[in-house]
Design a protein around this motif. Structure first.
Motif, PDB file in Angstrom:
ATOM      1  N   GLY A 184     -12.281  27.232   7.228  1.00  0.00           N
ATOM      2  CA  GLY A 184     -12.765  25.848   6.741  1.00  0.00           C
ATOM      3  C   GLY A 184     -11.696  25.842   5.374  1.00  0.00           C
ATOM      4  N   PRO A 185     -11.991  24.654   4.611  1.00  0.00           N
ATOM      5  CA  PRO A 185     -11.069  24.397   3.628  1.00  0.00           C
ATOM      6  C   PRO A 185     -11.179  25.073   2.255  1.00  0.00           C
ATOM      7  N   ARG A 186     -12.425  25.871   2.060  1.00  0.00           N
ATOM      8  CA  ARG A 186     -12.769  26.452   0.858  1.00  0.00           C
ATOM      9  C   ARG A 186     -13.572  27.705   1.106  1.00  0.00           C
ATOM     10  N   VAL A 187     -12.979  28.567   0.221  1.00  0.00           N
ATOM     11  CA  VAL A 187     -13.654  30.177   0.308  1.00  0.00           C
ATOM     12  C   VAL A 187     -14.965  29.775  -0.592  1.00  0.00           C
ATOM     13  N   GLU A 188     -16.183  30.600  -0.060  1.00  0.00           N
ATOM     14  CA  GLU A 188     -17.543  30.407  -0.467  1.00  0.00           C
ATOM     15  C   GLU A 188     -18.191  31.548  -0.883  1.00  0.00           C
ATOM     16  N   SER A 189     -18.945  31.671  -1.648  1.00  0.00           N
ATOM     17  CA  SER A 189     -19.988  32.944  -1.900  1.00  0.00           C
ATOM     18  C   SER A 189     -20.982  32.776  -0.796  1.00  0.00           C
ATOM     19  N   LEU A 190     -21.509  33.747   0.068  1.00  0.00           N
ATOM     20  CA  LEU A 190     -22.461  33.343   0.995  1.00  0.00           C
ATOM     21  C   LEU A 190     -24.083  33.491   0.117  1.00  0.00           C
ATOM     22  N   VAL A 191     -23.978  34.089  -0.795  1.00  0.00           N
ATOM     23  CA  VAL A 191     -25.177  34.174  -1.702  1.00  0.00           C
ATOM     24  C   VAL A 191     -25.429  32.664  -2.258  1.00  0.00           C
ATOM     25  N   ASP A 192     -24.248  32.111  -2.795  1.00  0.00           N
ATOM     26  CA  ASP A 192     -24.370  30.908  -3.329  1.00  0.00           C
ATOM     27  C   ASP A 192     -24.791  29.855  -2.294  1.00  0.00           C
ATOM     28  N   MET A 193     -24.109  29.903  -1.146  1.00  0.00           N
ATOM     29  CA  MET A 193     -24.517  29.357  -0.129  1.00  0.00           C
ATOM     30  C   MET A 193     -25.922  29.107   0.296  1.00  0.00           C
ATOM     31  N   ALA A 194     -26.563  30.310   0.204  1.00  0.00           N
ATOM     32  CA  ALA A 194     -27.759  30.385   0.872  1.00  0.00           C
ATOM     33  C   ALA A 194     -28.728  29.641  -0.513  1.00  0.00           C
ATOM     34  N   ARG A 195     -28.510  29.841  -1.815  1.00  0.00           N
ATOM     35  CA  ARG A 195     -29.331  29.090  -2.728  1.00  0.00           C
ATOM     36  C   ARG A 195     -29.008  27.852  -2.621  1.00  0.00           C
ATOM     37  N   ARG A 196     -28.056  27.340  -2.274  1.00  0.00           N
ATOM     38  CA  ARG A 196     -27.806  25.857  -2.441  1.00  0.00           C
ATOM     39  C   ARG A 196     -28.602  25.261  -1.196  1.00  0.00           C
ATOM     40  N   LEU A 197     -28.476  26.004  -0.064  1.00  0.00           N
ATOM     41  CA  LEU A 197     -29.222  25.343   1.055  1.00  0.00           C
ATOM     42  C   LEU A 197     -30.778  25.490   0.989  1.00  0.00           C
ATOM     43  N   ILE A 198     -31.177  26.448   0.342  1.00  0.00           N
ATOM     44  CA  ILE A 198     -32.862  26.619  -0.085  1.00  0.00           C
ATOM     45  C   ILE A 198     -32.971  25.397  -1.075  1.00  0.00           C
ATOM     46  N   ALA A 200     -31.519  22.300  -1.326  1.00  0.00           N
ATOM     47  CA  ALA A 200     -31.393  21.290  -0.550  1.00  0.00           C
ATOM     48  C   ALA A 200     -32.515  20.990   0.500  1.00  0.00           C
ATOM     49  N   GLY A 201     -33.458  22.104   0.619  1.00  0.00           N
ATOM     50  CA  GLY A 201     -34.655  21.869   1.527  1.00  0.00           C
ATOM     51  C   GLY A 201     -34.239  22.193   2.908  1.00  0.00           C
ATOM     52  N   GLY A 202     -33.153  22.973   3.122  1.00  0.00           N
ATOM     53  CA  GLY A 202     -32.803  23.419   4.412  1.00  0.00           C
ATOM     54  C   GLY A 202     -33.396  24.688   5.025  1.00  0.00           C
ATOM     55  N   SER A 203     -33.988  25.512   3.705  1.00  0.00           N
ATOM     56  CA  SER A 203     -34.555  26.555   4.439  1.00  0.00           C
ATOM     57  C   SER A 203     -35.826  26.993   3.346  1.00  0.00           C
ATOM     58  N   ARG A 204     -36.769  27.652   3.912  1.00  0.00           N
ATOM     59  CA  ARG A 204     -37.851  28.022   3.095  1.00  0.00           C
ATOM     60  C   ARG A 204     -37.487  28.484   1.490  1.00  0.00           C
ATOM     61  N   ARG A 205     -38.112  27.800   0.529  1.00  0.00           N
ATOM     62  CA  ARG A 205     -38.009  28.392  -0.742  1.00  0.00           C
ATOM     63  C   ARG A 205     -38.454  29.657  -1.187  1.00  0.00           C
ATOM     64  N   ARG A 206     -37.542  30.398  -1.734  1.00  0.00           N
ATOM     65  CA  ARG A 206     -37.929  31.725  -2.021  1.00  0.00           C
ATOM     66  C   ARG A 206     -36.632  32.514  -2.766  1.00  0.00           C
ATOM     67  N   PRO A 207     -36.838  33.347  -3.555  1.00  0.00           N
ATOM     68  CA  PRO A 207     -35.719  34.113  -4.289  1.00  0.00           C
ATOM     69  C   PRO A 207     -34.572  34.725  -3.399  1.00  0.00           C
ATOM     70  N   VAL A 208     -33.535  34.570  -3.766  1.00  0.00           N
ATOM     71  CA  VAL A 208     -32.221  35.239  -2.752  1.00  0.00           C
ATOM     72  C   VAL A 208     -31.712  36.242  -3.879  1.00  0.00           C
ATOM     73  N   VAL A 209     -31.804  37.312  -3.191  1.00  0.00           N
ATOM     74  CA  VAL A 209     -31.244  38.675  -3.886  1.00  0.00           C
ATOM     75  C   VAL A 209     -30.080  39.021  -3.389  1.00  0.00           C
ATOM     76  N   PRO A 210     -28.895  39.260  -4.082  1.00  0.00           N
ATOM     77  CA  PRO A 210     -27.705  39.538  -3.451  1.00  0.00           C
ATOM     78  C   PRO A 210     -27.774  41.100  -3.106  1.00  0.00           C
ATOM     79  N   LEU A 211     -27.264  41.259  -1.864  1.00  0.00           N
ATOM     80  CA  LEU A 211     -27.119  42.853  -1.252  1.00  0.00           C
ATOM     81  C   LEU A 211     -25.715  43.067  -1.106  1.00  0.00           C
ATOM     82  N   TRP A 212     -25.159  44.379  -1.900  1.00  0.00           N
ATOM     83  CA  TRP A 212     -23.921  44.875  -1.846  1.00  0.00           C
ATOM     84  C   TRP A 212     -23.614  45.700  -0.523  1.00  0.00           C
TER      85      TRP A 212
END
Length: 244
Positions: A184-198, A200-212
């Motif tokens: 793709g055109p841009r490097v993204e944080s998967l954690v940030d992608m998940a939060r933005r998706l939530i 935007a209403g694309g997934s059930r609203r809940r806290p996203v906790v980063p897992l190392w």
């Protein structure tokens, strides 16, 4: 050109079939719904009669190494065996960037698929692509609890449609073995992608906790390491179109 698409009813396959038809090719869908079973081999020979090329975007939903390896080994051998008998001139397989660095069970299956393609007698091209924009949503869908534990990863997501377009362009050309990595055109944080998706209403609203996670996966193992083609649609653009 008559092109058979293994997994032609799946997430990627539907786009491949559409792009093939729009480009003037004749797509043939290889799926259980069309009477073809890649694992048993049933229906393959009849479906590949008169086919010029094959595109393999078949998939199995699993995180288990044994299940993934068995599926991609058996399905790949059956498909390539039938393709050889039918005189197919070009086989194109979709794979994933970083599978030789990140040793998950599913990725071991994709590595076996690539080996089966290399060992076959049909001239071939393998295209490795990065994760799709849908990756974060697929991950969230597998987490039913009140908290989403999302790996702290960097990815370079790409639109499925752009991957389909690349596969069709490749199949129309000559076999090239390992194609340059597609990302793709841009490097993204998967954690940030998940939060933005939530949000935007694309997934059930809940806290996203980063897992190392230890190892290459956390160190950019899913990113391309060299030059290659890049998509144009960003995750943000996809998010806006998919969840208006």
């Amino acid at each position: 050109m008559k092109v058979a698409v293994a997994g032609g009813t799946g997430v990627t396959g539907r786009h491949v079939v559409e792009v093939l038809a729009a480009a003037g090719h004749e797509p043939v869908v290889l799926a259980r719904s069309t009477g073809v079973d890649l694992v048993s081999g049933s229906g393959l020979d009849a479906a590949l009669d008169g086919v010029d090329a094959t595109i393999d975007v078949s998939n199995v939903t699993t995180l288990k190494r044994d299940v993934a390896v068995r599926f991609f080994d058996v399905a790949g051998r059956n498909l390539l065996g039938a393709a050889a008998r039918a005189g197919v001139r070009h086989h194109v397989a979709l794979s994933i960037v970083g599978i030789d660095r990140v040793k998950t069970g599913y990725y071991q299956g994709k590595l076996r698929q690539e080996q089966v393609v290399r060992d076959g007698s049909v001239p071939w091209t393998v295209l490795r692509a990065t994760q799709f924009h849908e990756f974060a949503g697929q991950l969230l869908d597998r987490m039913p609890g009140p908290i989403a534990l999302v790996p702290r990863l960097t990815v370079q997501p790409i639109a499925v449609r752009e991957v389909a377009e690349a596969l069709v362009a490749i199949v129309a050309g000559g076999p090239q073995k390992a194609a340059p990595d597609l990302a793709g055109p841009r490097v993204e944080s998967l954690v940030d992608m998940a939060r933005r998706l939530i949000r935007a209403g694309g997934s059930r609203r809940r806290p996203v906790v980063p897992l190392w996670l230890p190892g290459p996966m956390a160190g950019g193992g899913l990113l391309p390491t060299g030059p290659g083609p890049r998509g144009t649609q960003t995750f943000e653009q996809w998010l806006g179109e998919a969840h208006r």
